[in-house]
Scaffold this active site. Sequence first.
Site, PDB file in Angstrom:
ATOM      1  N   ASP A   9       7.676  -8.720   4.329  1.00 21.89           N
ATOM      2  CA  ASP A   9       7.127  -9.845   4.296  1.00 21.89           C
ATOM      3  C   ASP A   9       6.938 -10.774   5.172  1.00 21.89           C
ATOM      4  OD1 ASP A   9       6.449 -11.649   1.506  1.00 21.89           O
ATOM      5  OD2 ASP A   9       7.873 -13.217   2.602  1.00 21.89           O
TER       6      ASP A   9
ATOM      7  N   GLU B  69       2.862  -7.124   5.566  1.00 19.40           N
ATOM      8  CA  GLU B  69       2.069  -8.297   5.057  1.00 19.40           C
ATOM      9  C   GLU B  69       1.849  -9.258   6.126  1.00 19.40           C
ATOM     10  OE1 GLU B  69       2.161 -12.069   1.960  1.00 19.40           O
ATOM     11  OE2 GLU B  69       3.986 -12.036   3.055  1.00 19.40           O
TER      12      GLU B  69
END
Length: 436
Positions: free
Chosen positions: A95, A158
């Site tokens: 993330d 990401e």
Amino acid sequence: MNTPGSSSPAVPGTTPKETGTSGKTPNLTAPLQITGSASSAAAHWQWDETTKQYYYHAFLVKQPDLNWRNPEVVEAMHNIMRFWLDKGVDGFRVDAMWHMIKDSQWRDNPHNPDYKDTMATYEKLLPVYSTDQPEMHEIAAGMRKVLDQYDERLMIAEIYLPVHRLVTYYGTQDKEAHLPFNFMLISLPREPRLIAAAIDEYEAALPGGDWPNWVIGNHDQPRITSRVGAQQAKIAAILLLTLRGTPTMYYGDEISMRDIPIPEEEVQDPQGLNMPGKNLSRDPERTPMLWDNSGNAGFTGAKPWLRIDPAFQRRNVQIQKTNPISALTLYKSLIDLRQQEPSLMTGDYKPVCSDHQMIAYIRQAEGQPGFLIVLNLTHRPCYFKPGTILFKGTIVIDTVPEQLNATVRDKIDLSGDEGLVVRLDEWQSVSSNPSL
């Protein structure tokens, strides 16, 4: 894998370093100011009574930013990765990777001259010093080395960055992420020439031997059906599943799920709760999957986290399974074709043409039949007669199912919102200049 995070702030090596300040109020304007004022920047510094230190969190208070310059922190995170890899996980989706390390000089982010009141507060500043720092590549390479100690493991990152910066996360001297998420199909305007040019730019920018990837939806962005409508969402599905590279699908897009209005008193998303009145909650695109027409759409027998789409009785998996023109049927047909055809799995991407209405390209692997993809990104009819190729083939996928199995040669007339895939019996390039 949420790298800037932990359930407890008392983590060795949380940012800012171990200087702590032991009760002394930190400088609220100099270090990594996120929202543009000393009072709002204070919201990103939290006092921890256990360690008697302030810690920095770019996101939620329960997500302290780790100090990746501390070797003990790096080793601890690598051990966490090994723990899960030893249990057999296939890999990690990291993330907000480009946020993981901050400027070593603690410089201020510059103000965003284009900021509007309707935008998220963190967009008041440009994240020049709080994201995409040079040291990030060493961190990513270290994580990749851990994965490479195991067979067939994957790291997805990401990252929201322009193409020329995004592709650097594949790695140069050392390998980094296998797939830095490519979100351009989410962020680009729905303009065929722009999209075609962006595809070409991305293909050209990829480091040699690295594999592309494509995304049309995720948990942070409005759903594709809400962005472009149900018919154009089918065109987006064909694009996603016929471009060269790994496609990532967001749950529910395969049945045309849409954003659902969530009343203010039911908002769960911290972004919506922390920035009320801006309509920035991401809850509308996070509502439960619609499986069937039973209670709560077959998702749960309890009260769901977010409310169910009230139209679930006519928009669900069970209904679409038997509907030959449903979005689900189209997705399944595309996936089946892709799995069967080497040209669509690993073949080259060959741009054919684009104009103000359409995009066309060919996928072909050596020694395999080619596939011509033509997509009308408008609601009006368009006419594909490129002049750069001669071709003959059979339509094997079409959003207008009456066209399936039709033979086409050298030109195709498309209805509005029509996209199709042609299995080519033969094709050849020709000059668009008659004098040549």
